[in-house]
Design an enzyme around this catalytic site. Structure first.
Site, PDB file in Angstrom:
ATOM      1  N   SER A 100       0.837  -1.197   0.000  1.00 13.59           N
ATOM      2  CA  SER A 100       0.000   0.000   0.000  1.00 13.59           C
ATOM      3  C   SER A 100       0.875   1.251   0.000  1.00 13.59           C
ATOM      4  O   SER A 100       1.690   1.440  -0.909  1.00 13.59           O
ATOM      5  CB  SER A 100      -0.973  -0.065   1.181  1.00 13.59           C
ATOM      6  OG  SER A 100      -1.993   0.882   1.075  1.00 13.59           O
ATOM      7  N   ASP A 225      -8.826  -6.340  -4.454  1.00 15.59           N
ATOM      8  CA  ASP A 225      -8.448  -5.149  -3.695  1.00 15.59           C
ATOM      9  C   ASP A 225      -9.303  -3.961  -4.127  1.00 15.59           C
ATOM     10  O   ASP A 225      -9.275  -3.544  -5.281  1.00 15.59           O
ATOM     11  CB  ASP A 225      -6.967  -4.848  -3.945  1.00 15.59           C
ATOM     12  CG  ASP A 225      -6.391  -3.823  -2.978  1.00 15.59           C
ATOM     13  OD1 ASP A 225      -7.173  -3.104  -2.327  1.00 15.59           O
ATOM     14  OD2 ASP A 225      -5.152  -3.749  -2.887  1.00 15.59           O
ATOM     15  N   HIS A 253      -7.245  -6.073  -0.014  1.00 15.59           N
ATOM     16  CA  HIS A 253      -6.119  -5.204   0.323  1.00 15.59           C
ATOM     17  C   HIS A 253      -5.206  -5.842   1.365  1.00 15.59           C
ATOM     18  O   HIS A 253      -4.006  -5.554   1.400  1.00 15.59           O
ATOM     19  CB  HIS A 253      -6.657  -3.869   0.838  1.00 15.59           C
ATOM     20  CG  HIS A 253      -5.642  -2.768   0.845  1.00 15.59           C
ATOM     21  ND1 HIS A 253      -5.011  -2.331  -0.298  1.00 15.59           N
ATOM     22  CD2 HIS A 253      -5.143  -2.008   1.868  1.00 15.59           C
ATOM     23  CE1 HIS A 253      -4.177  -1.352   0.003  1.00 15.59           C
ATOM     24  NE2 HIS A 253      -4.231  -1.140   1.314  1.00 15.59           N
TER      25      HIS A 253
END
Length: 276
Positions: A100, A225, A253
């Protein structure tokens, strides 16, 4: 946790494995501490013969004089500078793995300081944040700024929907376990997380800049995601000549926690390849 003085902050870190083993540094995403890696990725890397460093990034590590309500914006460049000092301290170069916001940090490190980098794994890698992601971040910032505290059960359900695969949520046992963990940890947002929010978006679209990355890069997207959709990872892989792309199925995610065996196998195979 031991600490290292880095650019005006006390950076909390943990070290695993033998000092003589290849160095791997793991970089977490927004609002998460480095110990999240210890459940699955750290044991796999240490077993494979790596020296592993995890750490709490700027915002998650204490800043002298900063209060609970103090929330200065944190830039990706600051996070990159912190990571560079950490790697230098442990005698880089290093393999770097980020997820991320952490993916954006290791991508930028590979661009700015290739001398410190051997190979890069970008989980949820991206060159930009899409419009939905920008609006979601703005909403989270406003919740903090307006001192809105969501009910813990509601926040847990929202986090589950945003971060987990529908495959996970269809499994009643797994879904129940995740909801329990997410509700237990559903504390009000700390100021450091507020500072990290939007860091990737503030960096802007870096597609053209990333064409200059020369270090081997594995872009690992998670098929389900919603936070950083897989197509953004494909954009990154298409832009970087030294990149390859993999997509992990049945993973949101939090794919490195949902599908740890596959994720670990992919990253270990990539790190084991000989350097160019």
């Amino acid at each position: 946790m031991p600490t290292l003085s880095v650019n005006g902050i006390a950076l909390h870190y943990d070290e695993y494995g033998a000092a003589s083993d290849p160095l791997v540094v793991l970089v977490m995403g927004t609002g998460a501490k480095g110990n999240v890696w210890s459940l699955h990725q750290v044991p796999a890397l240490v077993t494979a013969g790596c020296r592993v460093i995890t750490y709490d990034s700027r915002g998650m590590s204490p800043v002298p004089g900063q209060t609970d309500t103090d929330c200065p914006d944190i830039s990706v460049s600051e996070l990159v500078d912190d990571l560079a000092v950490l790697i230098e301290h442990f005698g880089g170069p290093a393999h770097v793995i980020g997820t991320s916001l952490g993916a954006r940090v290791v991508q930028e490190l590979a661009l700015a300081r290739p001398d410190l980098v051997r190979r890069v794994v970008a989980m949820g890698g991206h060159t930009r944040i899409d419009e939905v992601g920008q609006l979601l971040t703005q909403g989270e910032q406003e919740l903090f700024d307006q001192a809105v505290v969501l009910p813990k059960a509601y926040k847990a359900a929202l986090e589950a929907l945003l971060n987990l695969s529908p495959v996970t949520l269809r499994d009643e046992v797994k879904a129940g376990d995740w909801l329990a963990v997410l509700e237990y940890s559903a504390d009000p947002m700390p100021s450091g997380e507020r500072g990290q929010l939007g860091a990737s978006d503030r960096l802007g679209n870096r597609t053209d800049a990333y064409r200059a990355i020369t270090r081997p890069l594995l872009v690992m997207s998670f098929a389900d995601d919603l936070m950083i959709p897989a197509y953004l990872g494909r954009e990154l892989a298409d832009a970087v000549p030294a990149a390859r792309y993999v997509e992990v199925p049945d993973a949101g995610h939090f794919g490195y926690l949902e599908q740890p065996e596959l994720v670990n196998r992919l990253l270990l195979d990539f790190l084991a390849e000989p350097d160019q």
